[in-house]
Design an enzyme around this catalytic site. Structure first.
Site, PDB file in Angstrom:
ATOM      1  N   GLU A   1      37.260  41.539  27.551  1.00 48.69           N
ATOM      2  CA  GLU A   1      38.508  40.791  27.658  1.00 48.69           C
ATOM      3  C   GLU A   1      38.269  39.411  27.047  1.00 48.69           C
ATOM      4  O   GLU A   1      37.947  38.464  27.767  1.00 48.69           O
ATOM      5  CB  GLU A   1      38.917  40.670  29.143  1.00 48.69           C
ATOM      6  CG  GLU A   1      39.008  42.017  29.807  1.00 48.69           C
ATOM      7  CD  GLU A   1      39.480  41.985  31.265  1.00 48.69           C
ATOM      8  OE1 GLU A   1      40.266  42.874  31.615  1.00 48.69           O
ATOM      9  OE2 GLU A   1      39.088  41.093  32.031  1.00 48.69           O
TER      10      GLU A   1
ATOM     11  N   ASP B   1      35.437  37.910  37.355  1.00 47.63           N
ATOM     12  CA  ASP B   1      34.476  38.776  38.016  1.00 47.63           C
ATOM     13  C   ASP B   1      33.127  38.814  37.312  1.00 47.63           C
ATOM     14  O   ASP B   1      32.179  39.382  37.829  1.00 47.63           O
ATOM     15  CB  ASP B   1      35.042  40.200  38.155  1.00 47.63           C
ATOM     16  CG  ASP B   1      35.656  40.410  39.528  1.00 47.63           C
ATOM     17  OD1 ASP B   1      35.438  39.547  40.405  1.00 47.63           O
ATOM     18  OD2 ASP B   1      36.348  41.425  39.727  1.00 47.63           O
TER      19      ASP B   1
ATOM     20  N   LYS C   1      39.197  45.139  41.190  1.00 47.89           N
ATOM     21  CA  LYS C   1      40.304  44.182  41.113  1.00 47.89           C
ATOM     22  C   LYS C   1      40.885  43.860  42.488  1.00 47.89           C
ATOM     23  O   LYS C   1      41.261  42.715  42.752  1.00 47.89           O
ATOM     24  CB  LYS C   1      41.401  44.746  40.206  1.00 47.89           C
ATOM     25  CG  LYS C   1      42.516  43.759  40.019  1.00 47.89           C
ATOM     26  CD  LYS C   1      43.613  44.309  39.157  1.00 47.89           C
ATOM     27  CE  LYS C   1      44.805  43.405  39.241  1.00 47.89           C
ATOM     28  NZ  LYS C   1      46.000  44.023  38.680  1.00 47.89           N
TER      29      LYS C   1
ATOM     30  N   ASP D   1      47.524  40.438  34.906  1.00 47.92           N
ATOM     31  CA  ASP D   1      46.247  40.772  34.289  1.00 47.92           C
ATOM     32  C   ASP D   1      45.992  39.722  33.214  1.00 47.92           C
ATOM     33  O   ASP D   1      46.940  39.114  32.703  1.00 47.92           O
ATOM     34  CB  ASP D   1      46.320  42.142  33.606  1.00 47.92           C
ATOM     35  CG  ASP D   1      46.429  43.267  34.610  1.00 47.92           C
ATOM     36  OD1 ASP D   1      46.236  43.007  35.812  1.00 47.92           O
ATOM     37  OD2 ASP D   1      46.716  44.398  34.190  1.00 47.92           O
TER      38      ASP D   1
ATOM     39  N   ASP E   1      47.016  48.857  42.914  1.00 47.32           N
ATOM     40  CA  ASP E   1      48.399  48.377  42.880  1.00 47.32           C
ATOM     41  C   ASP E   1      49.352  49.358  43.569  1.00 47.32           C
ATOM     42  O   ASP E   1      50.085  48.980  44.485  1.00 47.32           O
ATOM     43  CB  ASP E   1      48.844  48.086  41.434  1.00 47.32           C
ATOM     44  CG  ASP E   1      48.456  49.176  40.448  1.00 47.32           C
ATOM     45  OD1 ASP E   1      47.805  50.153  40.861  1.00 47.32           O
ATOM     46  OD2 ASP E   1      48.808  49.056  39.268  1.00 47.32           O
TER      47      ASP E   1
HETATM   48  O1  LIG Z   1      36.275  44.700  38.681  1.00 47.69           O
HETATM   49  C1  LIG Z   1      37.331  44.376  38.149  1.00 47.69           C
HETATM   50  C2  LIG Z   1      38.044  45.239  37.293  1.00 47.69           C
HETATM   51  C3  LIG Z   1      39.234  44.782  36.721  1.00 47.69           C
HETATM   52  N1  LIG Z   1      39.699  43.534  36.979  1.00 47.69           N
HETATM   53  C4  LIG Z   1      40.968  43.073  36.344  1.00 47.69           C
HETATM   54  O2  LIG Z   1      41.988  44.023  36.512  1.00 47.69           O
HETATM   55  C5  LIG Z   1      42.954  43.860  35.499  1.00 47.69           C
HETATM   56  C6  LIG Z   1      43.413  45.186  34.956  1.00 47.69           C
HETATM   57  O3  LIG Z   1      42.382  45.814  34.267  1.00 47.69           O
HETATM   58  P1  LIG Z   1      42.584  46.638  32.914  1.00 47.69           P
HETATM   59  O4  LIG Z   1      41.257  47.095  32.471  1.00 47.69           O
HETATM   60  O5  LIG Z   1      43.433  45.889  31.971  1.00 47.69           O
HETATM   61  O6  LIG Z   1      43.326  47.914  33.448  1.00 47.69           O
HETATM   62  P2  LIG Z   1      44.753  48.526  33.067  1.00 47.69           P
HETATM   63  O7  LIG Z   1      44.639  50.008  33.195  1.00 47.69           O
HETATM   64  O8  LIG Z   1      45.295  48.024  31.819  1.00 47.69           O
HETATM   65  O9  LIG Z   1      45.575  47.989  34.300  1.00 47.69           O
HETATM   66  C7  LIG Z   1      46.688  48.589  34.891  1.00 47.69           C
HETATM   67  O10 LIG Z   1      46.289  49.422  35.967  1.00 47.69           O
HETATM   68  C8  LIG Z   1      45.527  48.753  36.986  1.00 47.69           C
HETATM   69  C9  LIG Z   1      45.166  49.767  38.048  1.00 47.69           C
HETATM   70  O11 LIG Z   1      46.267  50.482  38.424  1.00 47.69           O
HETATM   71  C10 LIG Z   1      46.320  47.590  37.548  1.00 47.69           C
HETATM   72  O12 LIG Z   1      45.506  46.889  38.450  1.00 47.69           O
HETATM   73  C11 LIG Z   1      46.722  46.689  36.429  1.00 47.69           C
HETATM   74  O13 LIG Z   1      47.461  45.610  36.907  1.00 47.69           O
HETATM   75  C12 LIG Z   1      47.531  47.465  35.421  1.00 47.69           C
HETATM   76  O14 LIG Z   1      47.909  46.628  34.344  1.00 47.69           O
HETATM   77  C13 LIG Z   1      42.327  42.976  34.435  1.00 47.69           C
HETATM   78  O15 LIG Z   1      42.916  41.706  34.489  1.00 47.69           O
HETATM   79  C14 LIG Z   1      40.881  42.932  34.852  1.00 47.69           C
HETATM   80  O16 LIG Z   1      40.279  41.736  34.504  1.00 47.69           O
HETATM   81  C15 LIG Z   1      39.013  42.694  37.817  1.00 47.69           C
HETATM   82  O17 LIG Z   1      39.422  41.559  38.040  1.00 47.69           O
HETATM   83  N2  LIG Z   1      37.846  43.132  38.389  1.00 47.69           N
HETATM   84 MN   LIG Z   2      45.401  46.176  30.979  1.00 50.05          MN
END
Ligand SMILES: O=c1ccn([C@@H]2O[C@H](COP(=O)(O)OP(=O)(O)O[C@H]3O[C@H](CO)[C@@H](O)[C@H](O)[C@H]3O)[C@@H](O)[C@H]2O)c(=O)[nH]1
Ligand SMILES: [Mn+2]
Length: 763
Positions: free
Chosen positions: A113, A142, A279, A303, A480
């Protein structure tokens, strides 16, 4: 304070007309049921292999019919919320009356990221149209990385120019990368003063980008720009094993709209042996740290890649948070996920436009939209487990804790929320009816740092109810959906906010492996929701989850389970052709009208859904194709993951989706929409299905040419499967990342030829 009743409504709940589509979906249901009864009636007349093929087909079709029924429930009475932000001044007489909002941004890895994305998100939030003294931005990292911390510090310097510039010129998109990517912003029609200011801001942004990319590439000399104590702290950090850190990057000392809002950096404590809950764990730390620092009654989270696209989105959300007679109607307000720079016609099927449109409005017509993890405003007290006030002016149940002096009650509170005295004070303030909207205001942020470090420790949650009854819920990689479900189970409703332009924009994965990995995580996570202790099936009986909302939740939580009937159904035509048996009525019989009309009408129905929101036929085809691919790979593996977890053989993990560094993927435009592959097992089932169906067609075509049309239906199905998996056919012949690896082709080849031989043997 805001008066409740006298002013005109801030929102309107509009019913969306769906009579035609509802009738259409009932017609399809009727057809499905008739076809199933026809199969049931025919079964006793069949024998041998054919009997089993028909029985298997019937079993799959029963699943599909059941799913169809669920989707009819979810889509039946969609609604739309219209907001009237221009009426807010009647409710809030001055800026000072507006409620405070704590904003959370989560990031997890400076390489997956890129910090330039994170800081663009942060800058877009700092520049929203909302009094700067009324919100604080908390960034949870994190990785606890010096690169992210440094980038944020540099960005905060730039914010001092950027925020006033955006407000002065009413800039429409306040993520600088987006704003500067469009040169028309500086066309000749602007005044020379504006142009020189624009150039100055642009060159400052370019300088910021340069510094951030130096940090990422490792060539940055941090000591020139960072305070020695910060440098010393971050150089000692070992990723995944470090103490908690909370740093105030900007403290806003103003009363109104001047300056830049608070910006706070958080790296929660991580220890190797300690589960950190991905998360959800990060979010819970954010709730606590912000609780002791600013304690706003509302929180908003995004995010790290989701920038604010509509600078008035805070006001839009307020219309829904304050627009109902009872708070209960808006426990949280969700903005849909919309993606920027999405590939044309959505080749990877991950922009979810139709899903958000139909399902989003459908859920909104029930108890409310799902919490989808980003672009969501929460009532802090709902997150803290308060029940919604049952009556318009009723009191919440946790208000019994209001009287903080009562020791027994404080002890009980401690067993729920943990032992930090500062934090408990902030909780009492949130849960008390009167204190709730006037936020708890400490003297200065610095004086809260000790408590903030304390609540960001990894042991803080031990023997408390965090992750279960308080905060976001643990136990699913889609924290979520699970956490939104908990709120709905408590009786809260949610509202969807869909302003134009959309409130937030994020990025969707832009390669095959990433797309499938994300789908797999989602399928795993939502199945975990179904089988976990917060399951909608339990909540509908024991809690306040509404009946139809429960079934709407089930529609999406069964994704991973759908992979089994899909897999069977995609294999059946091939097996039938190879064994010379049928699973469909012969085309020469009138009964064939059942499957033919189902096939045509079902696709027509879904094309109309695309057409209604002005999407192309190409996009429909891409999405339906990706749905088949996802279903037989990502969702199937999601199912395995959950089974392994239930058997205690492995844990499910949150694999972060890599984000492209603002269009730097380097590929030619025409290549960007092509599916890419790697050696992941995810690609095995689709490749096998493709090879098997190709073999079946190879065996079937000579039959056709010799005039035998008895299996024509099965051949059409087989050809449809091949067409759906066509990107894999291209993968067979292409090289590099656009080609399937030899190992995958070999394994699939072995499995497919094994099935072909078995078919020959049993035929
Ligand atoms: O150990 C972790 C793993 C992830 N994240 C954050 O979680 C967010 C979402 O992660 P991403 O890899 O972008 O996952 P996506 O699949 O795109 O996320 C979708 O799906 C996730 C799980 O359903 C939701 O939490 C998100 O809000 C939603 O956008 C990002 O800001 C990460 O930085 C953390 O803070 N800590
Ligand atoms: Mn995402």
């Amino acid at each position: 304070m805001a008066s409740q009743n006298s002013s005109p409504p801030l929102q309107q709940r509009l019913k969306v007309d769906r009579k035609f589509m509802n009738a259409f979906s009932l017609l399809l249901l009727l057809l499905l049921l008739s076809f199933m009864s026809y199969r049931l009636a025919t079964l006793p007349t069949l024998e041998g292999l054919e009997y089993w093929f028909w029985a298997l087909a019937l079993a799959c079709e029963t699943c599909f019919t059941w799913l169809w029924l669920l989707s009819i429930n979810g889509n039946w009475n969609p609604v739309l919320f219209k907001t009237y932000p221009e009426r807010l001044p009647l409710r809030f007489k001055s800026e000072l009356e507006l409620p405070a909002i704590d904003v959370f941004v989560t990031t997890a890895d400076p390489f997956m990221e890129p910090p330039i994305i994170v800081i663009n998100t942060v800058l877009s939030i700092l520049a929203v149209d909302y009094p700067t003294s009324k919100f604080a931005v908390y960034v949870s990292d994190d990785a606890c990385s010096i690169i992210t911390f440094y980038s944020l510090s540099m960005a905060s310097e730039f914010a001092r120019t950027w925020v006033p510039f955006c407000k002065k010129h009413n800039v429409s998109v306040r993520a600088p990368f987006m704003y500067f990517s469009d040169n028309t912003a500086a066309s000749d029609s602007f005044s020379p003063e504006f142009l020189s200011e624009w150039k100055m801001v642009k060159s400052q942004y370019e300088e910021l980008c340069r510094r951030v990319s130096e940090a990422v590439s490792g060539s940055c000399k941090y000591h020139q720009y960072m305070r020695s104590e910060d440098l010393a702290f971050f150089s000692r950090i070992e990723r995944g094993d470090h103490p908690s850190v909370v740093k105030v990057i900007v403290e806003n000392g103003e009363k109104g709209s001047e300056g830049v809002g608070h910006l706070i950096y958080i790296g929660r404590e991580k220890r190797r042996k300690h589960r950190h809950h991905f998360k959800a764990g990060a979010m819970n730390t954010l709730f606590r740290v912000s609780g002791v620092m600013t304690n706003a009654p509302f929180t908003m989270n995004v995010d790290c890649d989701m920038f604010v696209n509509n600078p008035r989105c805070f006001y839009e959300a307020l219309c829904l948070l304050f627009g109902f007679e009872s708070e209960r109607d808006a426990g949280f307000v969700q903005f849909p996920q919309v993606f920027y720079g999405g590939l044309k016609d959505d080749p990877f099927g991950n922009q979810l436009k139709v899903l958000y449109h139909t399902l989003g409005r459908g859920f909104a017509g029930l108890q409310g939209m799902l919490y989808s993890g980003t672009g969501c405003f929460h009532r802090r007290k709902a997150i803290y487990g308060a029940q919604p006030p049952e009556l318009p002016n009723g009191k919440g149940q946790l208000t019994k804790y209001m009287n903080g002096s009562d020791e027994a009650k404080m002890e009980e509170l401690e067993s729920i929320f943990g032992h930090s005295e500062e934090f408990l004070k902030s909780v009492v303030c949130i849960l008390s009816e009167d204190g709730y909207l006037g936020s708890y205001n400490p003297v200065s942020l610095a004086s809260t740092l000790e408590a903030a470090h304390e609540v960001a420790r990894c042991t803080y949650e031990n023997h408390t109810q965090w992750g279960d009854k308080v905060g976001l819920v643990y136990g699913s990689t889609t924290e979520d959906v699970l956490s939104g479900l908990r709120l709905h189970s408590m009786g809260w409703k949610s509202a969807s906010c869909t302003p134009e332009p959309p409130g937030f924009l994020g990025c969707a994965p832009s390669s095959g492996p990433e797309s499938l990995t994300q789908s797999k995580r989602w399928a795993t996570g939502i199945l975990e929701v179904l089988v976990g202790s917060h399951s909608p099936l339990l909540a509908v009986v024991t809690k306040k989850l509404q009946f139809r909302q429960c079934w709407a939740y089930i529609t999406i939580t069964v994704w991973a389970l759908c992979s089994l009937p899909e897999l069977c159904y995609a294999t059946l035509p091939a097996i039938c052709i190879l064994t010379g048996r049928s699973f469909l009525p012969k085309v020469t019989q009138s009964d064939a009208l059942f499957p033919i009309s189902l096939f045509i009408l079902f696709n027509l129905y879904s094309i109309i859904e695309y057409w209604q929101i002005k999407l192309s036929l190409r996009e429909w085809w891409n999405n339906q194709r990706m749905a088949r691919i996802n279903c037989t790979s990502a969702w199937l593996f999601g199912l395995f993951d959950v089974i392994l977890k239930l058997l205690h053989l492995s844990e499910t993990v949150f694999v972060v989706t890599p984000k492209d560094d603002h269009g730097s993927s380097g590929d030619e435009a025409k290549d960007r929409g092509r599916l890419t592959f790697d050696s992941s097992l995810l690609f095995l089932p689709p490749t096998t299905l493709l090879l098997l169906n190709l073999a079946a067609l190879g065996a079937g075509i000579p039959m056709l040419t010799s005039g035998d049309i008895s299996l024509v239906g099965e051949m059409v199905c087989s050809a449809w499967v091949v067409a759906s998996f066509f990107p894999f056919a291209k993968g067979l012949v292409r090289k590099g990342r656009y080609g399937l690896p030899w190992s995958t082709i070999f394994k699939s080849g072995v499995i497919a030829s094994f099935i072909v031989h078995v078919c020959r043997y049993i035929a």
